[in-house]
Design a protein around this motif. Structure first.
Motif, short mmCIF file in Angstrom:
data_model
loop_
_atom_site.label_atom_id
_atom_site.label_comp_id
_atom_site.label_asym_id
_atom_site.label_seq_id
_atom_site.Cartn_x
_atom_site.Cartn_y
_atom_site.Cartn_z
N LEU A 282 41.47 -33.99 59.54
CA LEU A 282 41.92 -32.56 59.83
C LEU A 282 41.28 -31.94 61.06
CD1 LEU A 282 41.80 -31.33 56.37
CD2 LEU A 282 43.75 -31.70 57.58
N ASN A 283 40.13 -32.36 61.48
CA ASN A 283 39.40 -32.00 62.92
C ASN A 283 40.19 -32.30 64.02
OD1 ASN A 283 37.32 -30.38 61.55
ND2 ASN A 283 35.98 -32.36 61.51
N ARG A 284 41.16 -33.30 63.95
CA ARG A 284 41.94 -33.88 65.00
C ARG A 284 43.26 -33.04 65.00
NH1 ARG A 284 41.21 -37.97 68.19
NH2 ARG A 284 39.45 -39.72 67.91
N LEU A 285 43.54 -32.31 63.85
CA LEU A 285 44.95 -31.78 63.82
C LEU A 285 44.87 -30.11 63.94
CD1 LEU A 285 46.24 -33.81 60.72
CD2 LEU A 285 46.94 -33.99 63.42
N GLY A 286 43.79 -29.74 64.75
CA GLY A 286 43.84 -28.33 64.78
C GLY A 286 45.32 -27.75 65.68
N VAL A 287 45.71 -28.78 66.64
CA VAL A 287 46.94 -28.24 67.38
C VAL A 287 48.00 -27.82 66.27
CG1 VAL A 287 47.75 -30.70 67.50
CG2 VAL A 287 48.58 -28.94 69.14
N LEU A 288 48.14 -28.33 65.05
CA LEU A 288 48.79 -27.81 64.17
C LEU A 288 48.70 -26.74 63.18
CD1 LEU A 288 49.97 -31.45 62.74
CD2 LEU A 288 51.06 -30.27 64.32
N GLY A 289 47.62 -26.21 63.72
CA GLY A 289 47.28 -24.96 62.86
C GLY A 289 46.28 -25.14 61.65
N LEU A 290 45.95 -26.46 61.46
CA LEU A 290 45.08 -26.79 60.11
C LEU A 290 43.75 -26.42 60.59
CD1 LEU A 290 46.83 -30.15 59.52
CD2 LEU A 290 46.38 -28.63 57.79
N LYS A 291 42.97 -25.98 59.44
CA LYS A 291 41.50 -25.61 59.70
C LYS A 291 40.86 -26.05 58.30
CE LYS A 291 42.74 -21.30 62.16
NZ LYS A 291 42.71 -19.98 62.23
N LEU A 292 39.94 -27.11 58.53
CA LEU A 292 39.21 -27.73 57.41
C LEU A 292 38.20 -26.71 56.97
CD1 LEU A 292 37.99 -30.12 55.87
CD2 LEU A 292 36.55 -30.38 57.73
N ASP A 293 38.15 -26.61 55.62
CA ASP A 293 37.19 -25.87 54.93
C ASP A 293 36.15 -26.86 54.31
OD1 ASP A 293 35.53 -24.66 52.68
OD2 ASP A 293 37.10 -23.39 52.03
N SER A 294 35.00 -27.12 55.30
CA SER A 294 33.88 -28.09 54.90
C SER A 294 33.57 -28.16 53.44
CB SER A 294 33.02 -27.92 55.90
OG SER A 294 33.23 -28.14 57.28
N ASP A 295 33.35 -26.74 52.98
CA ASP A 295 32.67 -26.82 51.44
C ASP A 295 33.69 -27.13 50.52
OD1 ASP A 295 30.01 -25.88 52.58
OD2 ASP A 295 30.64 -23.82 52.19
N ALA A 296 34.71 -26.91 50.75
CA ALA A 296 35.80 -27.27 49.65
C ALA A 296 36.23 -28.70 49.64
CB ALA A 296 37.09 -26.59 49.79
N ASN A 297 36.30 -29.30 51.01
CA ASN A 297 36.33 -30.68 51.08
C ASN A 297 35.27 -31.42 50.57
OD1 ASN A 297 37.82 -33.14 52.26
ND2 ASN A 297 36.14 -33.21 53.93
N GLY A 298 33.93 -31.19 50.59
CA GLY A 298 32.75 -31.79 50.64
C GLY A 298 32.33 -31.76 49.02
N ASN A 299 32.56 -30.75 48.40
CA ASN A 299 32.52 -30.67 46.88
C ASN A 299 33.70 -30.55 46.03
OD1 ASN A 299 29.82 -29.70 47.86
ND2 ASN A 299 30.40 -27.83 48.49
N LEU A 300 34.70 -31.09 46.46
CA LEU A 300 35.95 -31.33 45.40
C LEU A 300 35.51 -32.75 44.43
CD1 LEU A 300 38.62 -30.70 45.03
CD2 LEU A 300 39.30 -32.59 46.23
N PRO A 301 35.61 -32.48 43.24
CA PRO A 301 35.23 -33.17 42.20
C PRO A 301 36.16 -34.44 42.22
CG PRO A 301 35.38 -31.00 41.20
CD PRO A 301 36.06 -31.07 42.45
N ARG A 302 35.65 -35.71 41.98
CA ARG A 302 36.48 -36.76 41.97
C ARG A 302 37.59 -36.81 40.70
NH1 ARG A 302 35.30 -41.93 43.73
NH2 ARG A 302 36.44 -43.54 42.59
N GLY A 303 38.73 -37.18 41.20
CA GLY A 303 39.90 -37.17 40.45
C GLY A 303 40.61 -35.81 40.12
N LYS A 304 39.96 -34.62 41.05
CA LYS A 304 40.58 -33.20 40.80
C LYS A 304 41.49 -32.95 42.01
CE LYS A 304 38.75 -32.45 37.00
NZ LYS A 304 39.72 -32.12 35.74
N ALA A 305 42.57 -32.13 41.81
CA ALA A 305 43.34 -31.88 42.90
C ALA A 305 42.65 -30.50 43.49
CB ALA A 305 44.72 -31.34 42.19
N GLY A 306 42.97 -30.32 44.58
CA GLY A 306 42.33 -28.76 45.35
C GLY A 306 42.79 -28.49 46.68
#
Length: 393
Positions: free
Chosen positions: A338-362
């Motif tokens: 995602l950090n390589r895809l800023g040109v597409l307007g994608l912006k990483l939410d580091s907390d949401a990404n790092g804390n997503l529970p295993r096996g869960k959608a988010g």
């Protein structure tokens, strides 16, 4: 209606007993090393796990064990249909079909396109027909979802007779997974699937991306075979088509040896000279292993390029979906992509990404641009639903 889903490999049989309507799973497992010594079957039923040996090690014996488990659960009579994963349907099959002798002949006709997979799929179907003679059997094809690709996406720039006489074109794979997570993405976003333009990324030992417009595949990264496209666990992905001829002349390798190396000794394993397991590579890279770091970097770089490229087939990007073993579990890979895809307007939410529970959608992106989603895939449930839909009309 309970559906038994079977996925027959060259020496394995994966199975699951599911309720397509609710997604409830009562029985699942994997029979391994079929046709060889030390065959075994691993079972999970109602939360209990067990592994035991298979004396003969045939598909029939493995299915016999499945029948015993169904009887132990008093559920054999509850099974209404059997759904089979079939890897390659060529241009003949653009949707799931009930298995008939003509359908089996059509699957056999596709064996040259998938010589490692389709013969095993056929063996599994025939064994299952003997084990469940009174039930409808449905073939669900990995390639079918991609039959909606336009000609501009599936044709290679090669002599036309190669396509017309030998079927040389792009087919794509992982169709059941891409279709399933696209539908789940629509639910997560609260929008109709028909209005969404998505790039779905199925990332595991085998990896592919797919451009999904309004619920239909319009492009994908795999081609005639699963070797084209992304860097994978042991597969090279894209490479100069002149390389095999060069290696044949310079290294004295046969075409068979080169193809085997591109499928089994390349990808993350070849780049790192260490392992094809992304978890081990992340650990080794953090410890300073140069090969592991290179493998990660190439994997991420090629994946980001492909995701960006898929937007050309869409015109507008609403979301990127990560799934598969790596896509669901590697926060590092997701973040670096995602950090390589800023040109597409994608912006990483580091907390949401790092804390997503295993096996869960988010959702792992910030507001204000296309969404980035993590959605666990469930190919068995997808096959069960396609089977039930066909059988129930």
């Amino acid at each position: 209606m309970w559906t038994l889903v079977l996925n027959s490999g060259s020496s394995s049989l994966k199975f699951a007993l599911l309720n397509p309507a609710t997604g409830e799973l009562r029985l699942s497992g994997l029979a391994e090393r079929l046709g060889a010594g030390e065959a075994s079957i691993r079972l999970e039923r109602d939360g209990q796990r067990e592994t035991r040996a298979l004396n003969g090690g045939s598909y029939g014996e493995a299915l016999g064990e499945v029948l015993k488990e169904l009887d132990a659960l008093n559920m054999r009579h509850e099974v209404r249909a059997v759904g089979h994963r079939v890897v390659h349907g060529g241009e003949s099959f653009s949707a799931p079909v009930q298995v008939t002798p003509d359908v089996l002949e059509g699957v056999r006709a596709c064996v040259p396109l998938a010589p490692l997979h389709n013969p095993a799929n056929i063996l599994g179907i025939e064994a299952a027909q003997q084990a469940f003679p009174g039930l409808p059997h449905v073939a669900v094809f990995d390639t079918a979802f991609h039959q909606t690709m336009p000609e501009v996406a599936y044709r290679y720039a090669v002599p036309e007779e190669w396509y017309k006489q030998h079927g040389v074109r792009r087919y794509g794979f992982h169709g059941t997974s891409h279709q399933y997570v696209a539908g789940q993405a629509a639910e997560l976003l609260g929008r109709p699937l028909q209005e969404l333009n998505l790039v779905t990324a199925h990332l595991g030992n085998g990896s592919s991306v797919c451009a999904v417009a309004g619920g239909r595949s319009v492009d994908t990264s795999m081609g005639l075979t699963p070797l084209e496209g992304l860097v994978m666990g042991t597969r090279s992905g894209d490479l100069d088509p002149g390389i095999p001829d060069y290696l044949a002349r310079q290294a004295g390798l046969s075409l068979t040896e080169i193809t085997a190396a591109l499928n089994k000794k390349s990808g993350l394993l070849g780049l790192s000279n260490l392992t094809n397991d992304m978890r081990e590579l992340e650990t080794a890279a953090a410890d300073g292993h140069a090969g592991a770091r290179l493998a990660l970097d190439v994997f991420v770089y090629r994946l980001a390029k492909y995701i960006a490229g898929m937007t050309a087939a869409l015109g507008r990007l609403d979301a990127v979906v990560f799934t598969g073993g790596i896509g669901e579990n590697s926060a590092l890979v997701r973040a670096e992509v995602l950090n390589r895809l800023g040109v597409l307007g994608l912006k990483l939410d580091s907390d949401a990404n790092g804390n997503l529970p295993r096996g869960k959608a988010g959702v792992i992106s910030q507001a204000g641009g296309p969404a980035a989603l993590v959605i666990p895939t469930n190919e068995e449930l997808s096959i069960a639903r396609e089977t039930a839909r066909l059988v129930e009309g």
